[in-house]
Design a protein around this motif. Structure first.
Motif, PDB file in Angstrom:
ATOM      1  N   ARG A 147       0.705  -1.264   0.116  1.00 33.07           N
ATOM      2  CA  ARG A 147      -0.037  -0.139  -0.036  1.00 33.07           C
ATOM      3  C   ARG A 147       0.736   1.313   0.027  1.00 33.07           C
ATOM      4  O   ARG A 147       0.441   2.296  -0.740  1.00 33.07           O
ATOM      5  N   ALA A 148       1.785   1.288   0.811  1.00 34.19           N
ATOM      6  CA  ALA A 148       2.895   2.317   0.643  1.00 34.19           C
ATOM      7  C   ALA A 148       3.479   2.681  -0.842  1.00 34.19           C
ATOM      8  O   ALA A 148       3.683   3.809  -0.956  1.00 34.19           O
ATOM      9  N   GLU A 149       3.831   1.429  -1.533  1.00 30.61           N
ATOM     10  CA  GLU A 149       4.371   1.499  -2.610  1.00 30.61           C
ATOM     11  C   GLU A 149       3.189   2.114  -3.661  1.00 30.61           C
ATOM     12  O   GLU A 149       3.661   3.048  -4.773  1.00 30.61           O
ATOM     13  N   GLN A 150       1.881   1.865  -3.374  1.00 30.49           N
ATOM     14  CA  GLN A 150       0.906   2.372  -4.247  1.00 30.49           C
ATOM     15  C   GLN A 150       0.684   4.168  -4.090  1.00 30.49           C
ATOM     16  O   GLN A 150       0.627   4.709  -4.913  1.00 30.49           O
ATOM     17  N   ALA A 151       0.883   4.263  -2.758  1.00 32.35           N
ATOM     18  CA  ALA A 151       0.861   5.727  -2.548  1.00 32.35           C
ATOM     19  C   ALA A 151       2.033   6.462  -3.074  1.00 32.35           C
ATOM     20  O   ALA A 151       1.979   7.559  -3.574  1.00 32.35           O
ATOM     21  N   ASN A 152       3.239   5.967  -3.123  1.00 31.29           N
ATOM     22  CA  ASN A 152       4.287   6.410  -3.437  1.00 31.29           C
ATOM     23  C   ASN A 152       4.283   6.408  -5.183  1.00 31.29           C
ATOM     24  O   ASN A 152       4.857   7.480  -5.821  1.00 31.29           O
ATOM     25  N   HIS A 184      -5.643   6.454  -6.805  1.00 28.22           N
ATOM     26  CA  HIS A 184      -5.950   7.319  -5.693  1.00 28.22           C
ATOM     27  C   HIS A 184      -7.211   6.600  -5.276  1.00 28.22           C
ATOM     28  O   HIS A 184      -7.634   6.710  -3.901  1.00 28.22           O
ATOM     29  N   GLY A 185      -8.344   6.166  -6.074  1.00 30.02           N
ATOM     30  CA  GLY A 185      -9.442   5.582  -5.573  1.00 30.02           C
ATOM     31  C   GLY A 185      -9.373   4.367  -4.986  1.00 30.02           C
ATOM     32  O   GLY A 185     -10.034   4.152  -3.956  1.00 30.02           O
ATOM     33  N   ARG A 186      -8.474   3.374  -5.192  1.00 23.20           N
ATOM     34  CA  ARG A 186      -8.222   2.255  -4.679  1.00 23.20           C
ATOM     35  C   ARG A 186      -7.558   2.320  -3.322  1.00 23.20           C
ATOM     36  O   ARG A 186      -7.934   1.741  -2.123  1.00 23.20           O
ATOM     37  N   LEU A 187      -6.856   3.410  -3.083  1.00 20.41           N
ATOM     38  CA  LEU A 187      -5.990   3.720  -1.921  1.00 20.41           C
ATOM     39  C   LEU A 187      -7.277   4.204  -0.693  1.00 20.41           C
ATOM     40  O   LEU A 187      -7.580   3.623   0.564  1.00 20.41           O
ATOM     41  N   HIS A 188      -8.376   4.798  -1.220  1.00 15.32           N
ATOM     42  CA  HIS A 188      -9.390   5.447  -0.456  1.00 15.32           C
ATOM     43  C   HIS A 188     -10.292   4.358  -0.158  1.00 15.32           C
ATOM     44  O   HIS A 188     -10.822   4.162   1.137  1.00 15.32           O
ATOM     45  N   ASP A 189     -10.599   3.250  -1.070  1.00 13.71           N
ATOM     46  CA  ASP A 189     -11.176   2.210  -0.721  1.00 13.71           C
ATOM     47  C   ASP A 189     -10.698   1.173   0.316  1.00 13.71           C
ATOM     48  O   ASP A 189     -11.506   0.422   0.951  1.00 13.71           O
ATOM     49  N   GLU A 190      -9.344   1.307   0.575  1.00 15.17           N
ATOM     50  CA  GLU A 190      -8.853   0.433   1.530  1.00 15.17           C
ATOM     51  C   GLU A 190      -8.743   1.136   2.900  1.00 15.17           C
ATOM     52  O   GLU A 190      -8.147   0.593   3.901  1.00 15.17           O
ATOM     53  N   SER A 237       4.791  12.746   1.876  1.00 13.82           N
ATOM     54  CA  SER A 237       4.444  12.640   3.439  1.00 13.82           C
ATOM     55  C   SER A 237       3.468  11.546   3.655  1.00 13.82           C
ATOM     56  O   SER A 237       3.293  11.174   4.824  1.00 13.82           O
ATOM     57  N   SER A 238       2.646  11.289   2.777  1.00 11.68           N
ATOM     58  CA  SER A 238       1.545  10.347   2.984  1.00 11.68           C
ATOM     59  C   SER A 238       2.027   8.727   2.944  1.00 11.68           C
ATOM     60  O   SER A 238       1.410   8.012   3.762  1.00 11.68           O
ATOM     61  N   VAL A 239       3.386   8.503   2.446  1.00 10.00           N
ATOM     62  CA  VAL A 239       3.755   7.264   2.196  1.00 10.00           C
ATOM     63  C   VAL A 239       3.892   6.582   3.577  1.00 10.00           C
ATOM     64  O   VAL A 239       3.344   5.309   3.569  1.00 10.00           O
ATOM     65  N   PRO A 240       4.572   7.112   4.585  1.00 12.32           N
ATOM     66  CA  PRO A 240       4.688   6.379   5.671  1.00 12.32           C
ATOM     67  C   PRO A 240       3.214   6.273   6.283  1.00 12.32           C
ATOM     68  O   PRO A 240       2.948   5.040   7.124  1.00 12.32           O
ATOM     69  N   MET A 241       2.160   7.050   6.177  1.00 12.72           N
ATOM     70  CA  MET A 241       1.004   6.828   6.721  1.00 12.72           C
ATOM     71  C   MET A 241       0.100   5.662   6.144  1.00 12.72           C
ATOM     72  O   MET A 241      -0.436   4.768   6.700  1.00 12.72           O
ATOM     73  N   PHE A 242       0.551   5.675   4.952  1.00 14.16           N
ATOM     74  CA  PHE A 242      -0.125   4.224   4.197  1.00 14.16           C
ATOM     75  C   PHE A 242       0.455   3.219   4.490  1.00 14.16           C
ATOM     76  O   PHE A 242      -0.152   1.962   4.319  1.00 14.16           O
ATOM     77  N   GLY A 243       1.707   3.260   4.969  1.00 11.76           N
ATOM     78  CA  GLY A 243       2.215   1.851   5.407  1.00 11.76           C
ATOM     79  C   GLY A 243       2.027   1.308   6.718  1.00 11.76           C
ATOM     80  O   GLY A 243       2.415   0.284   7.070  1.00 11.76           O
ATOM     81  N   MET A 244       1.840   2.260   7.589  1.00  9.08           N
ATOM     82  CA  MET A 244       1.121   1.859   8.873  1.00  9.08           C
ATOM     83  C   MET A 244       0.004   0.568   8.896  1.00  9.08           C
ATOM     84  O   MET A 244      -0.611   0.870   8.179  1.00  9.08           O
ATOM     85  N   LYS A 245       0.236  -0.059   9.797  1.00  3.17           N
ATOM     86  CA  LYS A 245      -0.688  -1.056  10.061  1.00  3.17           C
ATOM     87  C   LYS A 245      -2.048  -0.945  10.596  1.00  3.17           C
ATOM     88  O   LYS A 245      -2.206   0.062  11.541  1.00  3.17           O
TER      89      LYS A 245
END
Length: 298
Positions: A147-152, A184-190, A237-245
């Motif tokens: 998920r972090a990779e997708q954000a990146n 962007h949409g897939r990340l929202h859905d998760e 700055s969002s990448v670490p947030m999306f990488g959090m469990k």
């Protein structure tokens, strides 16, 4: 014999242990700069690459070269680990080879070769980023590397959209826009309800992307570049947030409802029985007592 740059990198590689999620995210962010650069300049527009002038092209190449040195040897301010494995190190060399190939083609200039070289930079950088993600997921329990990779990955897609807009290629711009918004949409859905912090980050990206799209509809490359820079800061700055469990609230099991209502039923039954007992005891006392009704024949 003096140690070569490769020897120094490999000697440091031996000491690479216990990398954190932040380390892998930093590596992925650094690699994405190469991917973004490749996507930015791979469009072919007459006598210019991606609608960019030669000064911007040289500046981009300079930044990518400096970034490659950090990927090979690591950095201290900000901290960036050296390659996390020998396989990763070899992939960094592949990125370096691709960048050098693009530099040679752009210097001729051979536009068709330069475009192919830019695609090679993209592919090599993407392979390296996926390697870092896979190693991080294997080494760190709970890190959501995919998920972090997708954000990146959104950073590279935004750069591709900028390159297409600057080169005035509507088809490429439309494709890059669709790809960005799909990710962007897939990340929202998760995003689960418990991660309101992540939802707020996603909304910040959404606003920055909307502003960037407005600028891409105009004619000012400078305004597009400024909006892209603002978007890139939010994305990075969002990448670490999306990488959090994610830690969802524990579901309430059916047996808990049964136990709760069972206990309530026992309590009500006890209260009912106690009430009946008190009532019958009171009646019995009145029957047994000849003066219970107040009659007195004395």
């Amino acid at each position: 014999m003096q140690a070569t740059e490769s020897d120094l990198a490999l000697s440091w590689l031996v000491r690479q242990t216990n990398l954190t999620a932040e380390d892998f995210e930093a590596l992925m962010l650094e690699v994405s700069a190469k991917k973004a650069f490749g996507l930015l300049i791979r469009q072919d527009q007459g006598d210019r690459l991606g609608g960019l002038d030669l000064d911007l092209l040289q500046t981009g190449l300079k930044n990518v070269t400096e970034s490659l040195e950090k990927l090979l040897l690591g950095g201290f301010a900000p901290r960036l680990p050296a390659p996390s494995s020998e396989a990763a190190y070899n992939l960094v060399l592949d990125v370096e080879m691709a960048v050098n190939g693009f530099r040679e083609a752009a210097a001729i200039p051979n536009l068709r070769s330069a475009q192919s070289g830019a695609i090679a930079v993209c592919e090599a950088a993407e392979t390296l980023a996926k390697r870092y993600m896979a190693e991080g997921v294997e080494a760190i329990a709970g890190w959501l590397g995919a998920r972090a990779e997708q954000a990146n990955w959104q950073r590279a897609l935004a750069a591709e959209a900028f390159g297409a807009a600057a080169a005035e290629i509507p088809g490429a711009l439309s494709e890059a826009t669709l790809q960005f918004e799909a990710v962007h949409g897939r990340l929202h859905d998760e995003i689960i309800p418990e991660r309101q912090d992540l939802l707020e980050v996603w909304q910040e990206i959404d606003l920055a992307w909307a502003s960037f799209k407005i600028q891409m509809e105009g004619q000012s490359v400078a305004a597009m570049s400024s909006a892209l820079s603002e978007l890139d800061v939010v994305l990075a700055s969002s990448v670490p947030m999306f990488g959090m469990k994610d830690v969802p609230n524990p579901p309430t099991a059916p047996w808990m409802f049964a136990a709760m209502y069972g206990a309530l039923g026992v309590t009500l039954t006890f209260c009912g029985c106690a009430g009946c007992y008190m009532f019958h005891r009171s009646r019995r006392q009145k029957v047994d007592d000849p003066y219970a009704d107040g009659a007195n024949y004395a």
